[in-house]
Write an enzyme that holds these catalytic residues in place. Sequence first.
Site, PDB file in Angstrom:
ATOM      1  N   ARG A 153       0.851  -1.193   0.000  1.00  0.00           N
ATOM      2  CA  ARG A 153       0.000   0.000   0.000  1.00  0.00           C
ATOM      3  C   ARG A 153       0.878   1.230   0.000  1.00  0.00           C
ATOM      4  NH1 ARG A 153      -4.679   0.635   4.412  1.00  0.00           N
ATOM      5  NH2 ARG A 153      -2.891   1.097   5.684  1.00  0.00           N
ATOM      6  N   THR A 200      -1.052   7.514  -0.654  1.00  0.00           N
ATOM      7  CA  THR A 200      -2.353   7.413  -1.343  1.00  0.00           C
ATOM      8  C   THR A 200      -3.189   6.248  -0.817  1.00  0.00           C
ATOM      9  OG1 THR A 200      -1.484   5.894  -3.002  1.00  0.00           O
ATOM     10  CG2 THR A 200      -1.273   8.258  -3.465  1.00  0.00           C
ATOM     11  N   ASP A 235       0.223  -3.101  12.317  1.00  0.00           N
ATOM     12  CA  ASP A 235       0.711  -3.465  10.977  1.00  0.00           C
ATOM     13  C   ASP A 235       1.027  -4.963  10.962  1.00  0.00           C
ATOM     14  OD1 ASP A 235       2.431  -1.839   8.466  1.00  0.00           O
ATOM     15  OD2 ASP A 235       2.651  -3.999   8.799  1.00  0.00           O
ATOM     16  N   ASP A 238       4.605  -6.016   9.743  1.00  0.00           N
ATOM     17  CA  ASP A 238       5.645  -5.679  10.721  1.00  0.00           C
ATOM     18  C   ASP A 238       5.578  -6.596  11.938  1.00  0.00           C
ATOM     19  OD1 ASP A 238       6.673  -3.680   9.177  1.00  0.00           O
ATOM     20  OD2 ASP A 238       5.667  -2.051  10.237  1.00  0.00           O
TER      21      ASP A 238
END
Length: 209
Positions: A104, A108, A200, A203
Site C-alpha cells: 500500500r 495514497t 501493521d 511488521d
Amino acid sequence: MGNLYVFDHPMIQHKLTYIRDKTTGTKEFRELVDEVAMLMAYEITRDLPLQEVEVETPVTRCKSKMIAGKKLGLVPILRAGIGMVDGVLKLIPAAKVGHVGLYRDPDTLEPVEYYVKLPSDISERDLIVIDPMLATGGSAVAAITALKNRGARSMKLMCLIAAPEGIQKVQEMHPDIDIFVAAVDEMLNDHGYIVPGLGDAGDRLFGTK
Ligand code: PRP
Ligand code: URA
C-alpha cells in the site's frame, strides 16, 4: 453480492485477542496467526464436496467418505498473507500456492503490484485469497482483479480482521466473492489502519518496523 462469514468460534476469538494485544511478541504472534489460519481453514472448507469410497477396516469393508478430488489453491497477498499459509496447508497439504505481491502506498493508500506468480492451472482451481487485513479493501480488490485477469474463476477471500469499508469495497467491485473473517472491526483511522485492529500485520509477523 458475495456473502460475509464471521467465524465466531471461541478458539478463534480467544486467539485473536492475543493477536491484537500489543505486548504479544513476534514469535508468539506468528504462532497464533498460524493457529487461527488453520482453524479458519477448517471452517472455510466446510462445503467441500465428498465422495463415497470403500475402505477395509480391521473388522470389515465399509463405505466411507473422502473429499472429492477438488483442486484447491492458496494465494497469499505478500507480505502479510504469507503468515497464514502454513496454517491452511496443515489442513490442505496438497493445495498449490500462488503469490500476489502488493504494498500500500503510504500516502495514497493505493495498492502497488510488484509480483505475481501463480500455478499454471488457476482457472481450474478453487482459490483462497489470504491476507490478515482487509482495510480500505484496495489490496484485496487489486489481488482478486489480478487473479481474474489471469484466468481465475473461483475464489474466496480469507482475512483475520476486516474494516466495514474494505468489506463494502470488495462486495462492490467483486460481488461474486465470499468473504471469511474472524472479526469485523469499527473503522479505519486517518492512516488507513483498522481500529482497533492489530497494528501493521506485516511488521508484527516479520519483526520489521
Ligand atoms: C497490508 C495488509 C494488506 C493491506 C490491507 O499490507 O497485509 O495487504 O495492508 O490494506 P488495504 O485493505 O487498505 O489495501 P501492506 O501494504 O502493509 O504490505 P505488507 O504486507 O508488505 O506489509
Ligand atoms: N494493513 C495493516 O497491516 N494493518 C492495518 O490496520 C491496515 C492495513
